[in-house]
Structure formats: C-alpha cells, structure tokens
Design a protein around this motif. Structure first.
Motif, PDB file in Angstrom:
ATOM      1  N   LYS A   1      -0.819  -0.327   4.336  1.00  0.00           N
ATOM      2  CA  LYS A   1      -2.277  -0.457   3.208  1.00  0.00           C
ATOM      3  C   LYS A   1      -1.789  -0.493   1.620  1.00  0.00           C
ATOM      4  O   LYS A   1      -1.412   0.913   1.719  1.00  0.00           O
ATOM      5  CB  LYS A   1      -3.349   0.380   3.642  1.00  0.00           C
ATOM      6  N   LYS A   2      -1.465  -1.478   1.289  1.00  0.00           N
ATOM      7  CA  LYS A   2      -0.703  -1.351  -0.427  1.00  0.00           C
ATOM      8  C   LYS A   2      -1.475  -0.140  -1.181  1.00  0.00           C
ATOM      9  O   LYS A   2      -1.020   0.462  -1.486  1.00  0.00           O
ATOM     10  CB  LYS A   2      -0.521  -2.557  -0.555  1.00  0.00           C
ATOM     11  N   GLU A   3      -2.670  -0.222  -1.229  1.00  0.00           N
ATOM     12  CA  GLU A   3      -3.532   0.835  -1.909  1.00  0.00           C
ATOM     13  C   GLU A   3      -3.653   2.059  -1.775  1.00  0.00           C
ATOM     14  O   GLU A   3      -3.374   3.095  -3.458  1.00  0.00           O
ATOM     15  CB  GLU A   3      -5.164   0.221  -2.105  1.00  0.00           C
ATOM     16  N   SER A   4      -3.036   2.479  -0.852  1.00  0.00           N
ATOM     17  CA  SER A   4      -2.697   4.375  -0.041  1.00  0.00           C
ATOM     18  C   SER A   4      -0.782   3.803  -1.117  1.00  0.00           C
ATOM     19  O   SER A   4      -1.096   5.245  -1.204  1.00  0.00           O
ATOM     20  CB  SER A   4      -1.875   3.767   0.725  1.00  0.00           C
ATOM     21  N   PHE A   5      -0.366   2.768  -0.792  1.00  0.00           N
ATOM     22  CA  PHE A   5       1.036   3.494  -1.287  1.00  0.00           C
ATOM     23  C   PHE A   5       0.861   3.804  -3.453  1.00  0.00           C
ATOM     24  O   PHE A   5       1.377   4.916  -3.957  1.00  0.00           O
ATOM     25  CB  PHE A   5       2.063   2.255  -1.256  1.00  0.00           C
ATOM     26  N   TYR A   6      -0.320   3.397  -3.882  1.00  0.00           N
ATOM     27  CA  TYR A   6      -0.872   3.388  -5.068  1.00  0.00           C
ATOM     28  C   TYR A   6      -1.501   4.431  -5.587  1.00  0.00           C
ATOM     29  O   TYR A   6      -1.397   4.980  -6.257  1.00  0.00           O
ATOM     30  CB  TYR A   6      -1.446   2.267  -5.393  1.00  0.00           C
ATOM     31  N   GLN A   7      -2.377   5.155  -4.254  1.00  0.00           N
ATOM     32  CA  GLN A   7      -2.612   6.359  -4.540  1.00  0.00           C
ATOM     33  C   GLN A   7      -1.859   7.351  -4.658  1.00  0.00           C
ATOM     34  O   GLN A   7      -2.434   8.165  -5.511  1.00  0.00           O
ATOM     35  CB  GLN A   7      -3.623   6.266  -3.160  1.00  0.00           C
TER      36      GLN A   7
END
Length: 212
Positions: free
Chosen positions: A102-108
């Motif tokens: 999940k790319k978004e979790s990397f940004y989070q």
C-alpha cells in the motif's frame, strides 16, 4: 538464553536492565500489532484495530548486557492521530511501519516522521523505517529500494519484515535494542567519572511545538 552479569549501568539497580520506551507508528492495518505480538509472544493471528494504544514489554539480551523494551503500539486510524502524540512523547525509539503493498501507507509513515521531528531534537530518538508484509511480495507497491533510499536520506535504520512469516521480526527489534545500548554507553563514557547521572532520566526541556 542465559544472561551474563555485567557492570551495572548508570541509573540502573545492579542486575536490573535499563528501560527504554519504543513506539510503533503508522497507518491502520500495516501490521504494527502483529509485529509486536510476534516479537513478544511469537504469535500471529488476526487482530482487531488497536483502540488508542496497546502495551507490551520484553527483556532483550544483547551480549552481556540486557534492556527492557516498553513497546507502545499506537492506533493507526486517522481519528486517533492527535492522541497518539501523547503516547510517543518521552520515547527513546520509534518504528515507522508501512505496508509494502500500500503506497499510501508509505506516505503516512513519512507523515509520522514529520510528527517525530516536531517533537524531538535531531538524533534524540532511534528511528527505524519498517516495510511489513513481505509475504505479499507479488502485490508490492513500494520497492525495497524506495524504502532504503528514503531511510538513508533521513538517516533512519531500515528493514523489511513479515509478521506472518516471522521474517526479520526479531532482527529489527534487536537492531534497535543494540543501537539504544550503544547510545547509552556513549553517553556514559562522555560523563565525568564522579558525575552521578541517571541516563534514563531525560533532561527536562521545552517542547519544540505546541501540544496538539
């Protein structure tokens, strides 16, 4: 594992391990609780989302020394984001966890790092970036190189792991434990011999930002 007796560290009773606070940060469902449960109890199972914060402890042996990790597993849901800051204040170390699928979790995870940077002075806490769920490599959205390069740019420790397969779980906590002990030893060596300093009692300081 048998524990060898070594010299007592400053501020620690003879035979007692130093205590360090470690917080797990990251968005919901990245596997923070699974990593903690696997490490502390060598168990893996489906876990409901953490509400507020969960707490674990584990004594870690590093060579002839030992330390006690107080592991604070914070909730990842957005509605708990503001109160989680209350839990990571006073931390000695932090794991920034993301889901490699999940790319978004990397940004989070990067957002959580900014929160830490607002709360602590540079280098004040040991921080490791952790890409979890390597057992789902065929669904990967964040490459190993992306995680490694971001961590290197921010001078963070970095490791990928799988709580499900128990891959690199002990290693990542062990790496943080060794870094904590090394920092404590460097602090002790820098103190005058006749100074009576409790290293685990952090000096009182002004917060870098207003309470949220």
């Amino acid at each position: 594992m048998a524990q060898a007796e070594g010299p007592a560290r400053p501020g620690t009773a003879p035979g007692q391990p130093s205590v360090f606070k470690l917080v797990l940060l990251g968005s919901g469902s990245v596997g923070k609780s699974s990593l903690a449960l696997r490490y502390v109890r060598n168990d893996f199972k489906s876990i409901l989302p953490t509400v507020g914060c969960a707490f674990f402890t584990k004594v870690v042996n590093v060579g002839a020394a030992s330390l006690k990790l107080e592991i604070w597993d914070t909730a990842g849901q957005e509605k708990y984001h503001s109160i989680c800051h209350l839990y990571f204040r006073g931390a000695n170390a932090a794991l920034l966890v993301y889901d490699i699928t999940k790319k978004e979790s990397f940004y989070q995870a990067q957002r959580w790092l900014k929160d830490l940077e607002n709360e602590f002075h540079p280098g004040e806490v040991v921080v490791m970036l952790v890409g979890n769920k390597t057992d789902l490599a065929e669904e990967r959205q964040v490459t190993f190189q992306e995680g490694k390069e971001f961590a290197e740019g921010k001078r963070l420790l970095f490791m990928e792991a799988s709580a499900r397969l128990n891959h690199h779980v002990a290693e990542l906590f062990g790496t943080v434990a060794r870094e904590l002990l090394q920092r404590e030893e460097r602090e002790a060596a820098a103190q005058p011999r006749d100074a009576r300093v409790t290293l685990n009692q952090r000096p009182v300081r002004q917060a870098k930002c207003c309470a949220r």
